[in-house]
Scaffold this active site. Structure first.
Site, PDB file in Angstrom:
ATOM      1  N   LYS A  13      23.917 -56.554  -0.087  1.00 12.74           N
ATOM      2  CA  LYS A  13      24.425 -57.301  -1.246  1.00 12.74           C
ATOM      3  C   LYS A  13      24.876 -56.351  -2.371  1.00 12.74           C
ATOM      4  O   LYS A  13      25.874 -56.606  -3.033  1.00 12.74           O
ATOM      5  CB  LYS A  13      23.418 -58.341  -1.755  1.00 12.74           C
ATOM      6  CG  LYS A  13      22.261 -57.748  -2.514  1.00 12.74           C
ATOM      7  CD  LYS A  13      21.340 -58.785  -3.084  1.00 12.74           C
ATOM      8  CE  LYS A  13      19.979 -58.192  -3.386  1.00 12.74           C
ATOM      9  NZ  LYS A  13      19.931 -56.879  -4.038  1.00 12.74           N
ATOM     10  N   ARG A  88      15.770 -63.972  -8.392  1.00 12.62           N
ATOM     11  CA  ARG A  88      15.075 -63.768  -7.127  1.00 12.62           C
ATOM     12  C   ARG A  88      13.980 -64.811  -6.930  1.00 12.62           C
ATOM     13  O   ARG A  88      13.281 -64.785  -5.910  1.00 12.62           O
ATOM     14  CB  ARG A  88      14.439 -62.388  -7.118  1.00 12.62           C
ATOM     15  CG  ARG A  88      15.188 -61.388  -6.225  1.00 12.62           C
ATOM     16  CD  ARG A  88      14.388 -60.136  -6.272  1.00 12.62           C
ATOM     17  NE  ARG A  88      14.615 -59.182  -5.253  1.00 12.62           N
ATOM     18  CZ  ARG A  88      15.428 -58.124  -5.353  1.00 12.62           C
ATOM     19  NH1 ARG A  88      16.203 -57.976  -6.397  1.00 12.62           N
ATOM     20  NH2 ARG A  88      15.467 -57.242  -4.397  1.00 12.62           N
ATOM     21  N   ARG A 123      19.348 -46.125   4.882  1.00 12.46           N
ATOM     22  CA  ARG A 123      19.819 -46.319   3.521  1.00 12.46           C
ATOM     23  C   ARG A 123      19.482 -45.134   2.619  1.00 12.46           C
ATOM     24  O   ARG A 123      18.410 -44.556   2.722  1.00 12.46           O
ATOM     25  CB  ARG A 123      19.120 -47.552   2.955  1.00 12.46           C
ATOM     26  CG  ARG A 123      20.058 -48.421   2.179  1.00 12.46           C
ATOM     27  CD  ARG A 123      19.712 -49.807   2.328  1.00 12.46           C
ATOM     28  NE  ARG A 123      18.515 -50.158   1.579  1.00 12.46           N
ATOM     29  CZ  ARG A 123      18.483 -51.206   0.764  1.00 12.46           C
ATOM     30  NH1 ARG A 123      19.551 -51.919   0.576  1.00 12.46           N
ATOM     31  NH2 ARG A 123      17.353 -51.544   0.191  1.00 12.46           N
ATOM     32  N   ARG A 156      14.837 -44.502  -0.689  1.00 12.22           N
ATOM     33  CA  ARG A 156      14.012 -45.224  -1.657  1.00 12.22           C
ATOM     34  C   ARG A 156      12.592 -45.360  -1.127  1.00 12.22           C
ATOM     35  O   ARG A 156      12.396 -45.601   0.054  1.00 12.22           O
ATOM     36  CB  ARG A 156      14.590 -46.620  -1.892  1.00 12.22           C
ATOM     37  CG  ARG A 156      15.635 -46.643  -2.944  1.00 12.22           C
ATOM     38  CD  ARG A 156      16.387 -47.931  -2.951  1.00 12.22           C
ATOM     39  NE  ARG A 156      15.533 -49.114  -2.960  1.00 12.22           N
ATOM     40  CZ  ARG A 156      16.021 -50.339  -3.125  1.00 12.22           C
ATOM     41  NH1 ARG A 156      17.309 -50.524  -3.267  1.00 12.22           N
ATOM     42  NH2 ARG A 156      15.225 -51.373  -3.127  1.00 12.22           N
ATOM     43  N   ARG A 167       8.885 -56.596   1.876  1.00 13.49           N
ATOM     44  CA  ARG A 167      10.015 -57.062   1.049  1.00 13.49           C
ATOM     45  C   ARG A 167      10.734 -58.224   1.727  1.00 13.49           C
ATOM     46  O   ARG A 167      11.184 -59.161   1.075  1.00 13.49           O
ATOM     47  CB  ARG A 167      10.982 -55.903   0.788  1.00 13.49           C
ATOM     48  CG  ARG A 167      10.386 -54.883  -0.178  1.00 13.49           C
ATOM     49  CD  ARG A 167      11.219 -53.634  -0.265  1.00 13.49           C
ATOM     50  NE  ARG A 167      12.526 -53.879  -0.846  1.00 13.49           N
ATOM     51  CZ  ARG A 167      13.593 -53.133  -0.576  1.00 13.49           C
ATOM     52  NH1 ARG A 167      13.514 -52.127   0.278  1.00 13.49           N
ATOM     53  NH2 ARG A 167      14.733 -53.384  -1.161  1.00 13.49           N
TER      54      ARG A 167
HETATM   55  P1  AMP Z   1      16.563 -54.134  -5.281  1.00  7.19           P
HETATM   56  O1  AMP Z   1      17.157 -52.811  -5.627  1.00  7.19           O
HETATM   57  O2  AMP Z   1      17.445 -55.282  -5.750  1.00  7.19           O
HETATM   58  O3  AMP Z   1      16.219 -54.254  -3.828  1.00  7.19           O
HETATM   59  O4  AMP Z   1      15.176 -54.266  -6.109  1.00  7.19           O
HETATM   60  C1  AMP Z   1      14.119 -53.359  -5.900  1.00  7.19           C
HETATM   61  C2  AMP Z   1      12.804 -53.936  -6.382  1.00  7.19           C
HETATM   62  O5  AMP Z   1      12.889 -54.207  -7.785  1.00  7.19           O
HETATM   63  C3  AMP Z   1      12.412 -55.255  -5.748  1.00  7.19           C
HETATM   64  O6  AMP Z   1      11.759 -55.104  -4.510  1.00  7.19           O
HETATM   65  C4  AMP Z   1      11.487 -55.836  -6.833  1.00  7.19           C
HETATM   66  O7  AMP Z   1      10.217 -55.209  -6.804  1.00  7.19           O
HETATM   67  C5  AMP Z   1      12.179 -55.397  -8.111  1.00  7.19           C
HETATM   68  N1  AMP Z   1      13.151 -56.408  -8.583  1.00  7.19           N
HETATM   69  C6  AMP Z   1      14.509 -56.284  -8.680  1.00  7.19           C
HETATM   70  N2  AMP Z   1      15.074 -57.393  -9.159  1.00  7.19           N
HETATM   71  C7  AMP Z   1      14.052 -58.272  -9.367  1.00  7.19           C
HETATM   72  C8  AMP Z   1      13.979 -59.622  -9.823  1.00  7.19           C
HETATM   73  N3  AMP Z   1      15.094 -60.299 -10.158  1.00  7.19           N
HETATM   74  N4  AMP Z   1      12.749 -60.196  -9.912  1.00  7.19           N
HETATM   75  C9  AMP Z   1      11.628 -59.527  -9.584  1.00  7.19           C
HETATM   76  N5  AMP Z   1      11.623 -58.276  -9.124  1.00  7.19           N
HETATM   77  C10 AMP Z   1      12.813 -57.639  -9.013  1.00  7.19           C
END
Ligand code: AMP
Length: 211
Positions: A13, A88, A123, A156, A167
């Site tokens: 995404k 989310r 990744r 990461r 996740r």
């Molecule tokens: P992402 O890079 O979008 O995969 O986000 C990495 C991590 O950040 C996620 O696994 C969550 O721990 C946290 N995170 C990012 N966006 C949100 C959100 N909208 N609500 C809660 N946690 C978030």
């Protein structure tokens, strides 16, 4: 145009949100990148967020809604924006509605879990600017070096296999209900993630009416 990108971790995404951002000239707002930056800088909410992020869980709605609200109030968002990784949870989506933010479309990038588990190990993310890459599907021009800012690309912490499973479980439990939420509002479009990133991009750009 205000867009939301939904998708399981590793579905791509962020990559697709970036393509649409470049094409439409509106900012991509990644709450994940903003939180990683906060963790790196050791800010107050960064410290609070770190534990949840490392465990593959979600950061509290309160923190994330606060960050998002400040970000979309900035000047560069006035002509539109792409939310990448927000909302989310259903309460986060309700908070957006309560703020009076009008969403035009919600794009779900769909990839089956089995494919995701295979993909995530490749990744990489830039430790400087947060740009995302994949060793096979979207490699950097020079191995380990970000095309955009020249900083180092790294795996990461939360892309380690055990964390990815957590996740994915979090996604299905907390985030997948948003499909229904936005389907009821007539805003959901689903794009099937393809083997080639460029093919997914074509479908995504057409889904948002950018081509
Ligand atoms: P992402 O890079 O979008 O995969 O986000 C990495 C991590 O950040 C996620 O696994 C969550 O721990 C946290 N995170 C990012 N966006 C949100 C959100 N909208 N609500 C809660 N946690 C978030």
């Amino acid at each position: 145009m205000n867009l939301i990108f939904l998708g399981a971790p590793g579905a791509g995404k962020g990559t697709q949100a970036e393509v649409v951002s470049d094409t439409l000239g509106i900012p991509q707002i990644s709450t994940g990148n903003m939180l990683r930056e906060a963790v790196k800088n050791g800010t107050e909410y960064g410290l609070k967020a770190k534990e949840a992020m490392d465990a593959g869980a979600l950061v509290s709605d309160e923190i994330v809604i606060g960050i998002l609200k400040d970000r979309i109030a900035q000047d560069d968002c006035q002509k539109g924006f792409i939310l990448d990784g927000f909302p989310r949870t259903v309460p986060q989506a309700e908070a957006l509605d309560a703020m009076g933010v009008k969403i035009d479309k919600v794009v779900e990038i769909f990839v089956p879990d089995d494919t995701i588990k295979k993909r995530v190990s490749g990744r990489r993310v830039c430790q400087g600017c947060g740009a995302s890459y994949h060793v096979e599907y979207k490699p950097t021009k020079v191995e380990g070096v970000c095309d955009k800012c020249g900083d180092k690309t790294v795996v990461r912490k939360d892309d380690q296999p055990e964390v990815v499973l957590d996740r994915l479980a979090t996604y299905h439990e907390k985030t997948a209900p948003l499909r229904d939420y936005y389907e009821k509002q007539g805003k959901l479009v689903t794009v099937e993630g393809q083997e080639e990133v460029a093919d997914t991009s074509k479908l995504t750009l057409s889904a948002v009416g950018a081509v």
